[in-house]
Design an enzyme around this catalytic site. Structure first.
Site, PDB file in Angstrom:
ATOM      1  N   ASN A  68      -7.468   4.045   8.982  1.00 41.07           N
ATOM      2  CA  ASN A  68      -6.675   2.900   9.712  1.00 41.07           C
ATOM      3  C   ASN A  68      -6.829   2.767  11.161  1.00 41.07           C
ATOM      4  O   ASN A  68      -6.796   1.854  11.824  1.00 41.07           O
ATOM      5  CB  ASN A  68      -5.333   2.758   9.096  1.00 41.07           C
ATOM      6  CG  ASN A  68      -4.601   4.096   9.392  1.00 41.07           C
ATOM      7  OD1 ASN A  68      -5.110   4.996   9.055  1.00 41.07           O
ATOM      8  ND2 ASN A  68      -3.423   3.929   9.831  1.00 41.07           N
TER       9      ASN A  68
ATOM     10  N   GLY B 119       0.890  -1.097   0.029  1.00 37.19           N
ATOM     11  CA  GLY B 119      -0.052  -0.099   0.058  1.00 37.19           C
ATOM     12  C   GLY B 119       0.774   1.186  -0.051  1.00 37.19           C
ATOM     13  O   GLY B 119       0.499   2.201  -0.630  1.00 37.19           O
TER      14      GLY B 119
ATOM     15  N   HIS C 239      -1.804  -7.776   2.577  1.00 40.01           N
ATOM     16  CA  HIS C 239      -2.122  -8.533   3.946  1.00 40.01           C
ATOM     17  C   HIS C 239      -3.241  -7.972   4.663  1.00 40.01           C
ATOM     18  O   HIS C 239      -3.545  -8.364   6.139  1.00 40.01           O
ATOM     19  CB  HIS C 239      -0.617  -8.545   4.722  1.00 40.01           C
ATOM     20  CG  HIS C 239      -0.420  -7.245   5.192  1.00 40.01           C
ATOM     21  ND1 HIS C 239      -0.128  -6.811   6.340  1.00 40.01           N
ATOM     22  CD2 HIS C 239      -0.050  -6.260   4.535  1.00 40.01           C
ATOM     23  CE1 HIS C 239       0.097  -5.819   6.639  1.00 40.01           C
ATOM     24  NE2 HIS C 239       0.497  -5.034   5.435  1.00 40.01           N
TER      25      HIS C 239
ATOM     26  N   SER D 288      -3.621  -3.147  -0.296  1.00 39.39           N
ATOM     27  CA  SER D 288      -2.396  -3.883   0.319  1.00 39.39           C
ATOM     28  C   SER D 288      -2.915  -5.304   0.569  1.00 39.39           C
ATOM     29  O   SER D 288      -4.060  -5.483   1.052  1.00 39.39           O
ATOM     30  CB  SER D 288      -1.836  -3.395   1.489  1.00 39.39           C
ATOM     31  OG  SER D 288      -1.023  -4.141   2.228  1.00 39.39           O
TER      32      SER D 288
ATOM     33  N   CYS E 117       3.715   6.660  23.188  1.00 47.00           N
ATOM     34  CA  CYS E 117       4.637   5.627  23.778  1.00 47.00           C
ATOM     35  C   CYS E 117       4.886   4.493  22.915  1.00 47.00           C
ATOM     36  O   CYS E 117       5.997   3.624  22.732  1.00 47.00           O
ATOM     37  CB  CYS E 117       4.583   5.220  25.000  1.00 47.00           C
ATOM     38  SG  CYS E 117       4.957   6.696  26.171  1.00 47.00           S
TER      39      CYS E 117
ATOM     40  N   THR F 193      11.371  -8.204 -11.812  1.00 47.79           N
ATOM     41  CA  THR F 193      10.762  -9.251 -12.052  1.00 47.79           C
ATOM     42  C   THR F 193       9.718  -9.262 -10.996  1.00 47.79           C
ATOM     43  O   THR F 193       9.707  -9.158  -9.837  1.00 47.79           O
ATOM     44  CB  THR F 193      11.631 -10.582 -11.920  1.00 47.79           C
ATOM     45  OG1 THR F 193      12.747 -10.341 -12.808  1.00 47.79           O
ATOM     46  CG2 THR F 193      10.758 -12.025 -12.453  1.00 47.79           C
TER      47      THR F 193
END
Lengths: 394, 143
Positions: A150, A69, A200, A198, A323, A236
């Site tokens: 997201n 992505g 996954h 994307s 964090c 490729t």
């Protein structure tokens, strides 16, 4: 383990895994080779391209395979910017809640002299089409609005923005990484000129994605070399991953309605359960929202410690706390929808998928309640809130 | 793993959590906007830290460093508690990731702020240069 971080990545589906293995075993020839064994691989590549295209109502030749992505976002935006420059246009419209693959790309372009308009954002986490219309100028060379966010899962009015951009003849790109395979997408009906996806995020392999580019839209190639991907991306082809992604995408797109019905029931139960925690609030509008996305802020606690303790209880989740990101600021998305820093630090994202069950949801609710209560018990901020020395924000 | 076993132990089982209602010195450092606040309570008797407790809003390492700092100063003379450095806290925890080192600085500062509060309340003279004035640009303290 309860996996509730499907926006980060998803389990590779058996169909995708099998497709990867089959391609490695049987079609390891180079699709650019002329002999029959190479051409068999080229056939497999074409079929994957056709499958990916069909899921979007696109044509096979409009699909460019990429490494994921982020690469697709980079190529789409940089291409539109380069084409715009040639025509003397240097204005880009986007949102403040985009993924960093988009935000950092437009920030780089801003340093090169492009003007960027970030659309206004309110607590809903959804842009208004009239704001897009108001932002358009004669020199606008691109509108880039993500399909679904997201972090907070809010779904943008893509068809309306697409229609507007078509009318104004402005290229329209959407980062659909979180949406593909989860909500119906039709690039024709929605007037989308470029779309990033994307593998996954819908149970395909990682390291592979695609950029849909409407036929005739000029593209700049960032990798020089051979003529693969119609000259738009040299190298490729990663055939096993491409075929695995196509298998996963076909599967996911065929099950969108069923998965949506099931997963959104889980989501709503999770939202209802977590809403019982005082001084916590859902981030972003309830609808339209991705079927699996739940994102809360809890006052008086910090997200990383929340995640670590949930991990101890076997729950995989994520947070927009500074964090957890290694930066000083909490999530730019939570800040953009108006959460103050101290509240944004206490965020929790749970993203469900079709592998989750109602029992998972019940366990997550119980665990989050326990952990929030425990952490508030040692938090000086929570104590000040309770004593009235500090004002509750939510 | 992000954290050492020691850090995870002090995070999961923090020592000395809570408030000392009749504390002799209280120090609070950090701010909620940055995502961490530490509040340190000390009981001081005859120049010795007889008890130390903390309350922390923050990440795993903020909680672990607070816990370790209280352990390192409990039972120690004030003069020794004041020499506690963030490096000593980090070493006692078997290390912290680089971007978490500021948590150990906060722990050191929380102890010092609590001692300073005790000195101020009891009109005990002290060398002000040994305390953080939160002027980071002109800081002479080695942390």
């Amino acid at each position: 383990m309860i996996y509730a971080d499907n926006a980060a990545t998803t389990r590779t589906s058996p169909a995708a895994r099998q497709a990867v293995l089959d391609t490695m075993d049987r079609f390891w020839g180079n699709p650019s080779s002329l002999y029959a064994f190479g051409q068999e691989a080229a056939e497999v590549l074409y079929q994957a391209r056709a499958d990916v295209a069909a899921c979007l109502n696109a044509k096979p030749q409009e699909i460019i395979f990429t490494s994921g992505g982020s690469e697709a976002d980079n190529q789409a935006i940089n291409s539109a910017a380069a084409v715009g420059k040639r025509k003397g246009k240097n204005h880009i419209i986007t949102t403040p809640i985009e993924h960093h693959a988009v935000l950092h790309t437009v920030e780089k372009l801003a340093k090169e002299g492009y003007e960027i308009t970030y659309l206004p954002m309110d607590a809903s986490g959804i842009v208004k089409v009239e704001d897009v219309a108001a932002a358009i100028r004669p020199e606008t060379c691109l509108v880039s609005v993500m399909f679904a966010n997201n972090e907070i899962g809010t779904i943008q009015p893509i068809a309306e923005i697409g229609a507007l951009c078509r009318e104004k003849k402005i290229p329209f790109h959407t980062d659909a990484v979180q949406a593909v395979g989860h909500v119906p997408i039709d690039v024709e009906a929605m007037n989308i000129d470029m779309l990033s996806l994307s593998g996954h995020k819908f149970h395909g392999p990682r390291g592979v994605g695609a950029l849909y580019v409407r036929r005739g839209a000029p593209l700049v190639s960032f990798i020089q070399g051979g003529a693969q991907e119609r000259g738009h991306r040299a190298g490729t082809e990663n055939l096993p991953a491409i075929v695995g992604m196509a298998a996963a995408m076909k599967d996911a797109c065929a099950k969108i309605a069923a998965n949506d019905a099931y997963v959104s029931t889980l989501r709503d139960a999770l939202i209802a359960g977590l809403s019982e925690i005082p001084h916590g609030a859902l981030n972003g509008a309830t609808a339209p929202r991705l079927p699996g996305n739940v994102n809360f802020c809890f006052e008086g606690i910090e997200g990383e410690s929340l995640l670590l303790l949930l991990d101890d209880k076997g729950i995989c989740a994520s947070s927009g706390s500074a964090c957890t990101s290694g930066s000083l600021d909490p999530s730019h998305v939570l800040l953009a929808i108006g959460r103050p820093h101290e509240v944004a630090h206490g965020s929790l994202r749970l993203t469900l998928g079709e592998d989750n069950t109602m029992q998972d949801v019940e366990q997550i609710i119980a665990a989050v309640k326990d952990v929030v209560t425990y952490l508030r018990g040692m938090s000086p901020v929570w104590k000040e809130l309770e004593k009235g020395e500090r004002n509750y924000v939510i | 793993m992000l954290y050492s076993e020691k850090v995870m132990d002090h995070f999961r089982n923090p020592r000395n959590v809570g408030e000392i209602p009749d504390a002799d010195g209280i120090g609070e450092v950090g701010n909620a906007k940055c995502g961490d606040i530490m509040k340190m309570y000390l009981k001081i008797d005859d120049g010795v830290v007889t008890d130390a407790k903390f309350e922390t809003f923050g990440c795993g390492s903020a909680i672990a460093t607070s816990s370790m700092a209280t352990e390192l100063i409990k039972g120690k003379p004030l003069s020794e508690a004041l020499t506690l450095t963030n490096k000593a806290v980090v070493e006692a925890l078997d290390g912290l990731p680089a971007h978490k080192l500021h948590c150990s600085v906060l722990a050191e500062e929380a102890v010092k702020a609590a001692v300073k509060d005790y000195y101020d309340k009891n009109n005990i003279p002290y060398d002000a240069t040994q305390f953080c004035d939160h002027d980071c640009e002109n800081c002479s303290l080695e942390h």
